[in-house]
Scaffold this motif. Structure first.
Motif, PDB file in Angstrom:
ATOM      1  N   GLU A  69       8.818  -5.492   0.109  1.00  0.00           N
ATOM      2  CA  GLU A  69       7.687  -5.243  -0.987  1.00  0.00           C
ATOM      3  C   GLU A  69       8.224  -4.643  -2.218  1.00  0.00           C
ATOM      4  OE1 GLU A  69       3.815  -4.951   0.393  1.00  0.00           O
ATOM      5  OE2 GLU A  69       3.781  -6.477   1.819  1.00  0.00           O
ATOM      6  N   ALA A  70       8.550  -3.312  -1.854  1.00  0.00           N
ATOM      7  CA  ALA A  70       8.979  -2.503  -2.817  1.00  0.00           C
ATOM      8  C   ALA A  70      10.207  -2.903  -3.608  1.00  0.00           C
ATOM      9  CB  ALA A  70       9.279  -1.141  -2.241  1.00  0.00           C
ATOM     10  N   LYS A  71      11.285  -3.469  -3.104  1.00  0.00           N
ATOM     11  CA  LYS A  71      12.441  -3.952  -3.618  1.00  0.00           C
ATOM     12  C   LYS A  71      11.946  -5.152  -4.800  1.00  0.00           C
ATOM     13  CE  LYS A  71      17.206  -5.385  -3.047  1.00  0.00           C
ATOM     14  NZ  LYS A  71      18.181  -5.460  -2.156  1.00  0.00           N
ATOM     15  N   LYS A  72      11.152  -6.206  -4.171  1.00  0.00           N
ATOM     16  CA  LYS A  72      10.732  -7.149  -5.109  1.00  0.00           C
ATOM     17  C   LYS A  72       9.847  -6.727  -6.197  1.00  0.00           C
ATOM     18  CE  LYS A  72      10.167 -10.645  -1.416  1.00  0.00           C
ATOM     19  NZ  LYS A  72       9.559 -11.375  -0.829  1.00  0.00           N
ATOM     20  N   TYR A  73       8.904  -5.520  -5.979  1.00  0.00           N
ATOM     21  CA  TYR A  73       8.365  -5.135  -7.349  1.00  0.00           C
ATOM     22  C   TYR A  73       9.187  -4.462  -8.103  1.00  0.00           C
ATOM     23  CZ  TYR A  73       5.361  -1.561  -9.438  1.00  0.00           C
ATOM     24  OH  TYR A  73       4.818  -0.839 -10.532  1.00  0.00           O
ATOM     25  N   CYS A  74      10.102  -3.596  -7.703  1.00  0.00           N
ATOM     26  CA  CYS A  74      10.989  -3.152  -8.692  1.00  0.00           C
ATOM     27  C   CYS A  74      11.819  -3.906  -9.163  1.00  0.00           C
ATOM     28  CB  CYS A  74      11.920  -1.803  -7.840  1.00  0.00           C
ATOM     29  SG  CYS A  74      10.919  -0.494  -7.016  1.00  0.00           S
ATOM     30  N   GLU A  75      12.410  -4.743  -8.811  1.00  0.00           N
ATOM     31  CA  GLU A  75      13.191  -5.964  -9.510  1.00  0.00           C
ATOM     32  C   GLU A  75      12.385  -6.473 -10.720  1.00  0.00           C
ATOM     33  OE1 GLU A  75      14.524  -8.475  -6.481  1.00  0.00           O
ATOM     34  OE2 GLU A  75      16.067  -7.297  -5.854  1.00  0.00           O
ATOM     35  N   LYS A  76      11.291  -6.982 -10.253  1.00  0.00           N
ATOM     36  CA  LYS A  76      10.355  -7.746 -11.222  1.00  0.00           C
ATOM     37  C   LYS A  76       9.963  -6.824 -12.488  1.00  0.00           C
ATOM     38  CE  LYS A  76       5.541  -8.637 -11.640  1.00  0.00           C
ATOM     39  NZ  LYS A  76       4.351  -8.579 -10.738  1.00  0.00           N
ATOM     40  N   GLU A  77       9.524  -5.663 -11.920  1.00  0.00           N
ATOM     41  CA  GLU A  77       9.289  -4.509 -13.239  1.00  0.00           C
ATOM     42  C   GLU A  77      10.586  -4.102 -14.187  1.00  0.00           C
ATOM     43  OE1 GLU A  77       6.587  -2.899 -14.269  1.00  0.00           O
ATOM     44  OE2 GLU A  77       5.608  -4.641 -12.786  1.00  0.00           O
ATOM     45  N   ILE A  78      11.776  -3.762 -13.508  1.00  0.00           N
ATOM     46  CA  ILE A  78      12.907  -3.291 -14.108  1.00  0.00           C
ATOM     47  C   ILE A  78      13.354  -4.829 -14.873  1.00  0.00           C
ATOM     48  CG2 ILE A  78      15.324  -2.578 -13.989  1.00  0.00           C
ATOM     49  CD1 ILE A  78      14.171  -1.202 -11.433  1.00  0.00           C
ATOM     50  N   LYS A  79      13.425  -5.697 -14.514  1.00  0.00           N
ATOM     51  CA  LYS A  79      14.034  -7.008 -15.307  1.00  0.00           C
ATOM     52  C   LYS A  79      12.798  -7.427 -16.301  1.00  0.00           C
ATOM     53  CE  LYS A  79      16.685  -9.010 -11.789  1.00  0.00           C
ATOM     54  NZ  LYS A  79      16.881 -10.308 -10.703  1.00  0.00           N
ATOM     55  N   ALA A  80      11.339  -6.937 -16.133  1.00  0.00           N
ATOM     56  CA  ALA A  80      10.581  -7.232 -17.179  1.00  0.00           C
ATOM     57  C   ALA A  80      10.706  -6.261 -18.263  1.00  0.00           C
ATOM     58  CB  ALA A  80       9.134  -7.026 -16.647  1.00  0.00           C
ATOM     59  N   ARG A  81      11.212  -5.249 -17.938  1.00  0.00           N
ATOM     60  CA  ARG A  81      11.581  -4.118 -19.040  1.00  0.00           C
ATOM     61  C   ARG A  81      12.771  -4.213 -19.777  1.00  0.00           C
ATOM     62  NH1 ARG A  81       9.327   1.843 -16.850  1.00  0.00           N
ATOM     63  NH2 ARG A  81       7.233   1.097 -16.224  1.00  0.00           N
ATOM     64  N   MET A  82      13.607  -4.836 -19.140  1.00  0.00           N
ATOM     65  CA  MET A  82      14.925  -5.267 -19.846  1.00  0.00           C
ATOM     66  C   MET A  82      14.836  -6.376 -20.689  1.00  0.00           C
ATOM     67  SD  MET A  82      17.867  -4.757 -16.600  1.00  0.00           S
ATOM     68  CE  MET A  82      19.116  -5.604 -17.580  1.00  0.00           C
ATOM     69  N   ASN A  83      13.917  -7.224 -20.440  1.00  0.00           N
ATOM     70  CA  ASN A  83      13.876  -8.203 -21.386  1.00  0.00           C
ATOM     71  C   ASN A  83      12.933  -8.027 -22.655  1.00  0.00           C
ATOM     72  OD1 ASN A  83      15.227 -10.045 -19.830  1.00  0.00           O
ATOM     73  ND2 ASN A  83      13.564 -10.802 -18.708  1.00  0.00           N
ATOM     74  N   GLU A  84      12.313  -6.702 -22.734  1.00  0.00           N
ATOM     75  CA  GLU A  84      11.249  -6.451 -23.949  1.00  0.00           C
ATOM     76  C   GLU A  84      12.223  -6.045 -24.907  1.00  0.00           C
ATOM     77  OE1 GLU A  84       9.064  -2.973 -22.498  1.00  0.00           O
ATOM     78  OE2 GLU A  84       7.907  -4.282 -21.435  1.00  0.00           O
TER      79      GLU A  84
END
Length: 67
Positions: A52-67
Motif C-alpha cells: 500500500e505504501a509503494k502504491k501510494y508513493c508511486e501515485k503521489e510522486i507521479k502526480a507531482r511530476m505531471n504538475e
C-alpha cells in the motif's frame, strides 16, 4: 570560421549526450525517490503495509511530476 563550426558541433553533441543520459537514469531516479518515500511512510505509520505504501508513493510522486 572553422573554430565556430567546431564549437557548434561540440555544443550539439553535448546536448545530445545529456539528453541520452537523462533518458537512461530517469527511471533509476524515480525508483530511488519511491524507495525513500516508502521508508518515510514506514517511519511515520503505525500499521505499515509495504504494498500500500509503494502504491501510494508511486501515485503521489507521479502526480507531482505531471504538475
Amino acid at each position: 570560421m572553422k573554430n565556430k563550426i567546431l564549437s557548434t558541433v561540440l555544443l550539439i553533441l553535448a546536448v545530445i549526450v545529456l539528453y541520452l543520459v537523462n533518458l537512461k537514469y530517469k527511471e533509476h531516479n524515480l525508483n530511488k525517490v519511491i524507495e525513500a518515500c516508502v521508508v518515510a511512510q514506514k517511519q511515520t505509520s503505525k500499521n505499515f503495509n509495504i504494498n500500500e505504501a509503494k502504491k501510494y508513493c508511486e501515485k503521489e510522486i507521479k502526480a507531482r511530476m505531471n504538475e
